[in-house]
Design an enzyme around this catalytic site. Structure first.
Site, PDB file in Angstrom:
ATOM      1  N   GLU A  34      -3.251  -0.200   8.210  1.00 39.37           N
ATOM      2  CA  GLU A  34      -2.005   0.113   8.918  1.00 39.37           C
ATOM      3  C   GLU A  34      -2.075  -0.486  10.306  1.00 39.37           C
ATOM      4  OE1 GLU A  34      -0.752   4.217   9.244  1.00 39.37           O
ATOM      5  OE2 GLU A  34      -1.354   4.636   7.173  1.00 39.37           O
ATOM      6  N   ARG A  68       0.859  -1.190   0.000  1.00 45.95           N
ATOM      7  CA  ARG A  68       0.000   0.000   0.000  1.00 45.95           C
ATOM      8  C   ARG A  68       0.895   1.240   0.000  1.00 45.95           C
ATOM      9  NH1 ARG A  68      -2.446   2.950   4.747  1.00 45.95           N
ATOM     10  NH2 ARG A  68      -3.629   4.518   3.654  1.00 45.95           N
ATOM     11  N   TYR A 125      -3.899   1.459  15.697  1.00 43.66           N
ATOM     12  CA  TYR A 125      -2.701   1.498  16.541  1.00 43.66           C
ATOM     13  C   TYR A 125      -3.061   1.363  18.015  1.00 43.66           C
ATOM     14  CZ  TYR A 125      -0.144   3.121  12.437  1.00 43.66           C
ATOM     15  OH  TYR A 125       0.424   3.197  11.190  1.00 43.66           O
ATOM     16  N   HIS A 163      -2.746  11.014   0.993  1.00 43.21           N
ATOM     17  CA  HIS A 163      -2.122  10.760   2.288  1.00 43.21           C
ATOM     18  C   HIS A 163      -1.416  12.057   2.715  1.00 43.21           C
ATOM     19  CE1 HIS A 163      -0.653   7.279   4.989  1.00 43.21           C
ATOM     20  NE2 HIS A 163      -0.295   8.398   5.593  1.00 43.21           N
ATOM     21  N   GLU A 209      -6.966   8.502   6.732  1.00 41.97           N
ATOM     22  CA  GLU A 209      -7.104   9.066   8.083  1.00 41.97           C
ATOM     23  C   GLU A 209      -7.668  10.492   8.153  1.00 41.97           C
ATOM     24  OE1 GLU A 209      -3.840   8.546  10.721  1.00 41.97           O
ATOM     25  OE2 GLU A 209      -3.904   6.374  10.585  1.00 41.97           O
ATOM     26  N   ASN A 267      -6.995   1.849   9.886  1.00 39.75           N
ATOM     27  CA  ASN A 267      -5.642   1.949  10.434  1.00 39.75           C
ATOM     28  C   ASN A 267      -5.775   1.826  11.947  1.00 39.75           C
ATOM     29  OD1 ASN A 267      -5.032   2.624   7.820  1.00 39.75           O
ATOM     30  ND2 ASN A 267      -4.264   4.676   8.271  1.00 39.75           N
TER      31      ASN A 267
END
Ligand code: NOJ
Length: 487
Positions: free
Chosen positions: A393, A114, A334, A158, A204, A332
């Site tokens: 991600e 990606r 985290y 991005h 995002e 994504n």
């Protein structure tokens, strides 16, 4: 000793064992797993293992082949905005080293990569005449990936917005930027989708708007008041929806369209029915301005009520555009938040404060919550019926100092990945339709306002020489991919 085992075969087996014990982790070879069958750690067949990067974070070559300036060029060149005043001028020099970077991926065995396309390479002013040399780079990259058996997954935005759009329209604060984004999306799609079968519109919303337009820590460095901020959020999701329509119109058949959103993930503080119901309510509200409106085609009552006079101005038609159907949802992941049931709160849930001792990675925001992968994908599938989910991600920063032998033993990152993947495996085992996972990141890179101080790569980058060295986590990930299982 079993009669059938002759002295000769015994010596052979014992010899093999002795030999094996001198090699790395012998008893956990792919063969061993194949022989023992399902270990309870395996992923569905055909699971897509990949890595991810983004244009401004790795490419460098910011003035080459007609690329126009982006808001990140302006921001990083403004003293005091990025740690050590670092910029992406050179970054990983991927623009010139892309062929050897593809070889790093090949050595890992990834099936997919990606990357993002720098809008100002393709349209130096954001709109107006295109710059064919800009797209040429991505044509070369895509061809190189395919020649090496790696599927390209392309993100259109991005964060490197053409500076001209910021100057003329106030960036995403202006609706014209959303229109320009759709035109750019259609242009690129028409030219790449003969080979690129997965397109992400925006990466995002929840980061580039909040950090860039609300807190001023990322480009364009603004601190907008609530009404303007809500309108900016609205234009970003509108830009996404307009782009989905433009991509559908321009794409070759077989193209799948999605986005990559860093959802805020509420984890039920204890797994009971009432906390779980609270977490599901929280999921819709915590993502109201972004993924919820994209999935549901309406802003939640609670969001509109709390925004009051500062709520965004929108039309029913815009809501339809924003919620244009997607083929997949990229998330994504985290970290996460903890919530509990709270009937006394009008929203039906309450945040659980995080203790000071809660473990986190060197990035101050990266609290380590492995369950995030489970709850994030489960909420998206359960609340909105997503049929195809990608973890677009996941990864962590670490101190990453080369040892005396030159290697980087990032055991902390390996622990992080193993524990997160264990939770992802819980999701796939329960039937949550997660189709793939993209590790952030292939290599250390420009970590936005943190400059080059927080390393997220599974390859160590020596920025003075541009040498890439696989870290321990790269060895770990190679094994995961080879076995399609957690190791
Ligand atoms: C998400 C962003 O998409 C990426 O650009 C960033 O480097 C990672 N998070 C780590 O912060």
């Amino acid at each position: 000793m079993n009669k059938k085992v002759t002295r000769r075969t015994f010596v052979k087996v014992a010899g093999a064992t002795a030999l094996a014990s001198t090699t790395e982790l012998p008893s956990f070879s792919s063969n061993a797993v194949a022989q023992t069958g399902n270990t309870g750690r395996d992923f569905p067949q055909g699971f897509v293992w990949g890595t991810a990067t983004a244009s401004y974070q790795i490419e460098g070559a910011v003035k080459e082949d007609g690329r126009g300036p982006s808001i990140w060029d302006t921001f990083s060149h403004t003293p005091g905005k990025v740690v050590n005043n670092a910029t992406g001028d050179v970054a990983n020099n991927h623009y010139h080293l892309y062929k050897s970077d593809v070889q790093l991926m090949k050595a890992l065995g990834v099936k997919a990569y990606r990357f993002s396309i720098a809008w100002p390479r393709v349209f130096p002013n954001g709109d107006g005449p295109p710059n064919p040399k800009g797209l040429d780079f991505y044509n070369r990259l895509v061809d190189e990936l395919l020649a090496n058996g790696i599927q390209p997954y392309a993100t259109l935005y991005h964060w490197d917005l053409p500076q001209s759009l910021q100057d003329r329209f106030g960036g995403w604060e202006g609706r014209d930027t959303a229109n320009a984004f759709a035109d750019y999306a259609g242009y690129v799609t028409a030219r790449l989708t003969d080979r690129v079968k997965h397109i992400f519109t925006i990466n995002e919303f929840g980061a580039f708007i909040e950090v860039g337009y609300r807190w001023g820590i990322h480009a364009p460095g603004l601190k907008l008041p609530p009404s303007r901020l809500n309108q900016t959020r609205h234009h970003a999701v509108l830009g996404h929806g307009l782009a989905v329509q433009a991509i559908r119109a321009a794409a070759k058949s077989g193209t799948k369209i999605g986005l990559a959103e860093n959802i805020t993930i509420p984890v039920p503080v204890v797994e009971t029915a009432s906390h779980l119901a609270a977490a599901e309510r929280a999921m819709r509200e915590m993502n109201a301005q972004y993924l919820t409106v994209i999935q549901e085609g309406k802003y939640t009552d609670w969001y509109l009520k709390s925004a009051g006079a500062d709520a965004p101005k929108f039309t029913p038609d815009e809501l339809k555009i924003i919620s244009s159907p997607l083929d997949f949802v990229g998330i994504n992941i985290y970290t996460a938040e903890f919530v509990r049931a709270d009937e006394s709160s009008p929203a039906g849930y309450a945040h659980v404060p995080r203790p000071k001792s809660f473990p986190h990675a060197p990035s101050f925001w990266l609290f380590i919550v492995p369950d995030a992968l489970y709850w994030g994908s489960r909420h998206v599938s359960k609340l909105w019926g997503a049929k195809e989910i990608y973890i677009t991600e996941n990864g962590c920063s670490a101190a990453d100092e080369p040892a005396q032998d030159g290697r980087v033993y990032d055991t902390d990152r390996v622990q992080y990945l193993r524990s997160y993947l264990t939770q992802l495996r819980r999701a796939t085992a329960e039937g949550v339709p997660v189709k793939g996972y993209f590790l952030w990141s292939l290599m250390d890179n420009f970590e936005w306002a943190d400059g080059y101080t927080n390393r997220f790569g599974i390859h160590y980058v020596d920025y003075a020489t541009q040498k890439r060295t696989p870290k321990l986590s790269a060895d770990f990930y190679r094994e995961v991919i080879a076995r399609n299982a957690i190791v």
